[in-house]
Design a protein around this motif. Structure first.
Motif, mmCIF file in Angstrom:
data_model
loop_
_atom_site.group_PDB
_atom_site.id
_atom_site.type_symbol
_atom_site.label_atom_id
_atom_site.label_comp_id
_atom_site.label_asym_id
_atom_site.label_seq_id
_atom_site.Cartn_x
_atom_site.Cartn_y
_atom_site.Cartn_z
ATOM 1 N N SER A 1 9.418 -25.247 -1.947
ATOM 2 C CA SER A 1 9.617 -24.189 -0.947
ATOM 3 C C SER A 1 8.354 -23.356 -0.776
ATOM 4 C CB SER A 1 10.763 -23.264 -1.364
ATOM 5 O OG SER A 1 11.981 -23.967 -1.480
ATOM 6 N N SER A 2 8.238 -22.693 0.378
ATOM 7 C CA SER A 2 7.149 -21.741 0.587
ATOM 8 C C SER A 2 7.215 -20.658 -0.478
ATOM 9 C CB SER A 2 7.254 -21.096 1.973
ATOM 10 O OG SER A 2 6.752 -21.941 2.979
ATOM 11 N N GLY A 3 6.051 -20.240 -0.968
ATOM 12 C CA GLY A 3 6.000 -19.209 -1.997
ATOM 13 C C GLY A 3 5.890 -19.750 -3.407
ATOM 14 N N LYS A 4 6.115 -21.062 -3.564
ATOM 15 C CA LYS A 4 5.982 -21.668 -4.888
ATOM 16 C C LYS A 4 4.510 -21.623 -5.306
ATOM 17 C CE LYS A 4 6.979 -24.361 -8.474
ATOM 18 N NZ LYS A 4 7.810 -23.928 -9.614
ATOM 19 N N THR A 5 4.246 -21.206 -6.556
ATOM 20 C CA THR A 5 2.869 -21.070 -7.048
ATOM 21 C C THR A 5 2.606 -22.084 -8.152
ATOM 22 O OG1 THR A 5 2.767 -18.715 -6.494
ATOM 23 C CG2 THR A 5 1.202 -19.513 -8.136
ATOM 24 N N PHE A 6 1.483 -22.759 -8.028
ATOM 25 C CA PHE A 6 1.043 -23.732 -9.031
ATOM 26 C C PHE A 6 -0.232 -23.212 -9.694
ATOM 27 C CE2 PHE A 6 3.364 -25.982 -5.741
ATOM 28 C CZ PHE A 6 4.222 -26.805 -6.459
ATOM 29 N N ARG A 7 -0.392 -23.536 -10.954
ATOM 30 C CA ARG A 7 -1.529 -23.053 -11.729
ATOM 31 C C ARG A 7 -2.489 -24.201 -12.049
ATOM 32 N NH1 ARG A 7 -2.404 -18.495 -14.895
ATOM 33 N NH2 ARG A 7 -0.245 -17.835 -14.463
ATOM 34 N N LEU A 8 -3.752 -24.030 -11.637
ATOM 35 C CA LEU A 8 -4.797 -24.991 -11.971
ATOM 36 C C LEU A 8 -5.584 -24.417 -13.145
ATOM 37 C CD1 LEU A 8 -6.065 -25.943 -8.383
ATOM 38 C CD2 LEU A 8 -4.381 -27.150 -9.810
ATOM 39 N N LYS A 9 -5.343 -24.925 -14.323
ATOM 40 C CA LYS A 9 -5.943 -24.384 -15.539
ATOM 41 C C LYS A 9 -7.474 -24.519 -15.521
ATOM 42 C CE LYS A 9 -4.133 -23.178 -18.830
ATOM 43 N NZ LYS A 9 -3.786 -21.821 -19.309
ATOM 44 N N GLY A 10 -8.125 -23.408 -15.870
ATOM 45 C CA GLY A 10 -9.574 -23.423 -16.015
ATOM 46 C C GLY A 10 -10.358 -23.474 -14.723
ATOM 47 N N LYS A 11 -9.679 -23.364 -13.568
ATOM 48 C CA LYS A 11 -10.374 -23.442 -12.295
ATOM 49 C C LYS A 11 -10.652 -22.063 -11.691
ATOM 50 C CE LYS A 11 -10.520 -27.913 -12.204
ATOM 51 N NZ LYS A 11 -11.817 -28.617 -12.341
ATOM 52 N N GLY A 12 -10.502 -21.030 -12.510
ATOM 53 C CA GLY A 12 -10.768 -19.683 -12.028
ATOM 54 C C GLY A 12 -12.186 -19.250 -12.346
#
Length: 310
Positions: free
Chosen positions: A255-266
Motif C-alpha cells: 500500500s501507499s505509505g509503506k516504508t522500506f529500509r535500505l541498511k547502510g545507504k544513508g
C-alpha cells in the motif's frame, strides 16, 4: 568629519548603527558580502578591498565579546588591543607607584607599560609585531560561509574558498557534513604577534536542498512512486541512493505509505552509516482506459472491501 588618517568605524563599514542587533549585523554583512564577493566581481580590486573590510568588520561585531571590547575602546578595528594613552609628564615629574599615590587626577599619566619593559629588558621585548601592550598574542580566527550541494555534503567533496584578499583555501569537505557545521582549518587565520600561533579559518557549511532526498539525522528519506500493478503483484524496482541505484523488492499487496529500509545507504559519518528510508506512493496512470475500468468494476462487485474508512 573623518580624515584620511582616521580608521573607519566598523559600524559605518557595515552600514548599521551602534544600537544594531546581532540579526541586523548578520543581515547587513550577508547583503554586502554577496554584492562585493570576488567571485561576483572578478578582477575588481575595489570590490575585493571592500569585501576584505566587510569581513574584518563582521569578524569583530558578530562576536559579542569582541564587540563589547570595540565599543569600550579596548581594541581597535583590527581587533588589536589599543595602547593606553597616559601622556607624558613634564620634567621632574614623579614616576611609578609614588606618583600613583598622589591622589591627583591623571596620576598614571607619567608612565606606561612600555617604560616597564624598557627598564627590565633594556629598551625592547625583541623583534616582531607586538600587540597593544607588547605581549605576544594569537592571531584572529577568520569566519567564512560555504554552500555545498546535498550530495557533496553526503559523499564529501573538494571545494575552494575565495578569501577577501583574493587568495584561496582548498578545502576537503568530509563525507557526512551537516548543514550549519563549522570546519576548522588550523593556522589559516591571521598571523599571531611576536611568534605566537596564527588563528584558524572557520568555515560554516550551508547545504543546498535536494529535489528528491531529505536528511533526518544520519538517515536519508526518499519517496518512491510505484505503479498499481507493482503494488498489487509485487516486483523488483530500482531505487536511487546518493551512492547509486539499487534494487528493492516490492512484495504483493503493498500500500501507499509503506516504508522500506535500505541498511547502510544513508549518511556515512565517523560513528557509522545511517539508512535510507524508502516510502512508496502508488501512482495511477494518467489515462484510465476502458479495459482497466471494466476490470475494476467487475472486481469491485465480487471483492469489495473496507480499507478502514470511517
Amino acid at each position: 568629519m573623518k580624515t584620511a588618517s582616521m580608521a573607519e568605524d566598523l559600524y559605518d563599514i557595515l552600514g548599521v548603527s551602534r544600537r544594531a542587533t546581532d540579526e541586523d549585523i548578520r543581515r547587513a554583512f550577508r547583503k554586502l558580502a554577496k554584492a562585493n564577493h570576488p567571485d561576483v566581481n572578478p578582477g575588481n580590486a575595489a570590490a575585493a578591498e571592500r569585501f576584505k573590510k566587510i569581513t574584518a568588520a563582521n569578524d569583530i561585531l558578530s562576536d559579542p565579546e569582541k564587540r563589547r571590547q570595540y565599543d569600550a575602546g579596548e581594541i581597535d578595528g583590527k581587533g588589536d588591543p589599543r595602547r593606553p594613552f597616559w601622556g607624558h609628564a613634564g620634567a621632574g615629574a614623579r614616576r611609578g607607584p609614588q606618583a600613583a599615590r598622589g591622589g591627583q587626577a591623571g596620576a598614571f599619566e607619567d608612565f606606561s607599560f612600555s617604560d616597564i619593559f624598557s627598564d627590565v629588558f633594556g629598551g625592547g621585548v625583541g623583534a616582531g609585531r607586538r600587540d597593544g601592550f607588547g605581549f605576544a598574542s594569537r592571531g584572529q580566527d577568520l569566519r567564512y560561509s560555504l554552500e555545498v550541494d546535498f550530495l557533496e555534503a553526503v559523499l564529501g567533496a573538494k571545494k575552494r574558498v575565495t578569501l577577501p584578499d583574493g587568495g584561496v583555501l582548498d578545502l576537503a569537505v568530509p563525507e557526512g557534513v551537516a548543514d550549519g557545521q563549522v570546519l576548522r582549518l588550523k593556522g589559516k587565520g591571521t598571523l599571531g604577534s611576536l611568534g605566537a600561533e596564527a588563528g584558524d579559518a572557520l568555515i560554516e557549511i550551508k547545504v543546498r536542498p535536494h529535489p528528491d532526498f531529505k536528511r533526518d539525522g544520519d538517515d536519508i528519506l526518499f519517496e518512491l512512486p510505484i505503479t498499481i500493478d507493482e503494488a498489487v503483484l509485487g516486483g523488483r524496482v530500482e531505487v536511487p541512493t546518493p551512492a547509486g541505484r539499487v534494487q528493492l523488492a516490492i512484495p504483493k499487496g503493498t500500500s501507499s505509505g509503506k516504508t522500506f529500509r535500505l541498511k547502510g545507504k544513508g549518511v556515512r559519518t565517523r560513528s557509522g552509516a545511517g539508512d535510507q528510508l524508502v516510502t512508496v506512493k502508488i501512482v495511477l496512470p494518467h489515462d484510465i482506459d476502458e479495459s482497466l475500468s471494466y476490470f475494476f468494476s467487475e472486481w469491485r462487485q465480487k471483492h469489495a472491501y473496507d480499507p478502514g474508512r470511517k
